[in-house]
Write an enzyme that holds these catalytic residues in place. Structure first.
Site, PDB file in Angstrom:
ATOM      1  N   ILE A 265       7.808  -6.606   8.091  1.00 31.65           N
ATOM      2  CA  ILE A 265       9.016  -7.029   8.809  1.00 31.65           C
ATOM      3  C   ILE A 265       8.669  -7.772  10.104  1.00 31.65           C
ATOM      4  CG2 ILE A 265       9.369  -4.969  10.279  1.00 31.65           C
ATOM      5  CD1 ILE A 265      12.332  -5.042   9.354  1.00 31.65           C
TER       6      ILE A 265
ATOM      7  N   HIS B  12      -0.690   2.373   3.739  1.00 29.05           N
ATOM      8  CA  HIS B  12      -0.330   0.990   3.404  1.00 29.05           C
ATOM      9  C   HIS B  12      -1.515   0.103   3.705  1.00 29.05           C
ATOM     10  CE1 HIS B  12       1.032   2.142   7.426  1.00 29.05           C
ATOM     11  NE2 HIS B  12       0.638   0.936   7.829  1.00 29.05           N
TER      12      HIS B  12
ATOM     13  N   GLN C   1      -2.083   3.155  13.357  1.00 29.99           N
ATOM     14  CA  GLN C   1      -1.141   3.536  12.300  1.00 29.99           C
ATOM     15  C   GLN C   1       0.161   4.020  12.924  1.00 29.99           C
ATOM     16  OE1 GLN C   1      -2.503   6.543   9.482  1.00 29.99           O
ATOM     17  NE2 GLN C   1      -0.761   6.170   8.120  1.00 29.99           N
TER      18      GLN C   1
HETATM   19  P1  5GP Z   1       0.745   0.331  10.857  1.00 31.13           P
HETATM   20  O1  5GP Z   1       1.000   0.058  12.313  1.00 31.13           O
HETATM   21  O2  5GP Z   1       1.208   1.734  10.492  1.00 31.13           O
HETATM   22  O3  5GP Z   1      -0.646   0.044  10.381  1.00 31.13           O
HETATM   23  O4  5GP Z   1       1.650  -0.690  10.052  1.00 31.13           O
HETATM   24  C1  5GP Z   1       3.024  -0.475   9.853  1.00 31.13           C
HETATM   25  C2  5GP Z   1       3.613  -1.816   9.556  1.00 31.13           C
HETATM   26  O5  5GP Z   1       4.900  -1.600   9.020  1.00 31.13           O
HETATM   27  C3  5GP Z   1       3.773  -2.711  10.774  1.00 31.13           C
HETATM   28  O6  5GP Z   1       3.037  -3.911  10.607  1.00 31.13           O
HETATM   29  C4  5GP Z   1       5.276  -2.936  10.868  1.00 31.13           C
HETATM   30  O7  5GP Z   1       5.618  -4.249  11.279  1.00 31.13           O
HETATM   31  C5  5GP Z   1       5.737  -2.641   9.462  1.00 31.13           C
HETATM   32  N1  5GP Z   1       7.092  -2.158   9.354  1.00 31.13           N
HETATM   33  C6  5GP Z   1       7.663  -1.220  10.160  1.00 31.13           C
HETATM   34  N2  5GP Z   1       8.926  -0.993   9.773  1.00 31.13           N
HETATM   35  C7  5GP Z   1       9.141  -1.806   8.699  1.00 31.13           C
HETATM   36  C8  5GP Z   1      10.284  -2.018   7.850  1.00 31.13           C
HETATM   37  O8  5GP Z   1      11.347  -1.404   7.998  1.00 31.13           O
HETATM   38  N3  5GP Z   1      10.151  -2.931   6.870  1.00 31.13           N
HETATM   39  C9  5GP Z   1       8.978  -3.634   6.664  1.00 31.13           C
HETATM   40  N4  5GP Z   1       8.974  -4.515   5.661  1.00 31.13           N
HETATM   41  N5  5GP Z   1       7.891  -3.447   7.436  1.00 31.13           N
HETATM   42  C10 5GP Z   1       7.979  -2.547   8.444  1.00 31.13           C
END
Ligand code: 5GP
Ligand code: ZN
Length: 113
Positions: A30, A99, A93
């Site tokens: 997103i 993911h 994270q």
């Molecule tokens: P992390 O920071 O956990 O490695 O990555 C989480 C990712 O999820 C981030 O890049 C963030 O932009 C994405 N993200 C968070 N909320 C949403 C959402 O509601 N929809 C989508 N498509 N991505 C999201």
């Protein structure tokens, strides 16, 4: 379970899906940090990479193959792309359902920040 990515997998929260099968779902991030920024997630809830067991070996391999397939479809097979699992808040994270980030389309520095 109140998990954002479980809700996206279930279709309760919309996402721009780019790939899915019985085991994994991939959708556009997103808040993309590059022209290609896709997240590949397992349908099953696994909180962090620390929770992966040998039973998940095929699933993790499938996530990585999905990433490579998506990147190739977008023309990044030769130009290059990056795959990242952030594990725990200290590594960035923020969603605790594993993911695989699939990132490409701009120069990617190494080491990462
Ligand atoms: P992390 O920071 O956990 O490695 O990555 C989480 C990712 O999820 C981030 O890049 C963030 O932009 C994405 N993200 C968070 N909320 C949403 C959402 O509601 N929809 C989508 N498509 N991505 C999201
Ligand atoms: Zn989940």
């Amino acid at each position: 379970m109140d998990c954002l990515f479980c809700r996206i997998v279930a279709g309760e929260i919309p996402a721009a899906r780019v790939f899915e099968n019985d085991r994994v779902v991939a959708f556009d991030d997103i808040a993309p940090i590059a022209p290609m920024h896709v997240l590949v997630v397992p349908r099953t809830h696994i909180a962090t990479l620390n929770d992966v067991t040998p039973d998940h070996d095929a699933l993790i391999g499938e996530m990585l193959r999905a990433a490579a397939t998506i990147a190739a479809e977008r023309g990044y097979a030769e130009r290059g792309f990056r795959t990242v699992f952030n594990c725990q808040a200290g590594a960035g994270q923020s969603v605790f359902h594993i993911h695989l980030h699939v990132i490409g389309g701009r120069p990617l520095a190494w080491p990462p920040g």
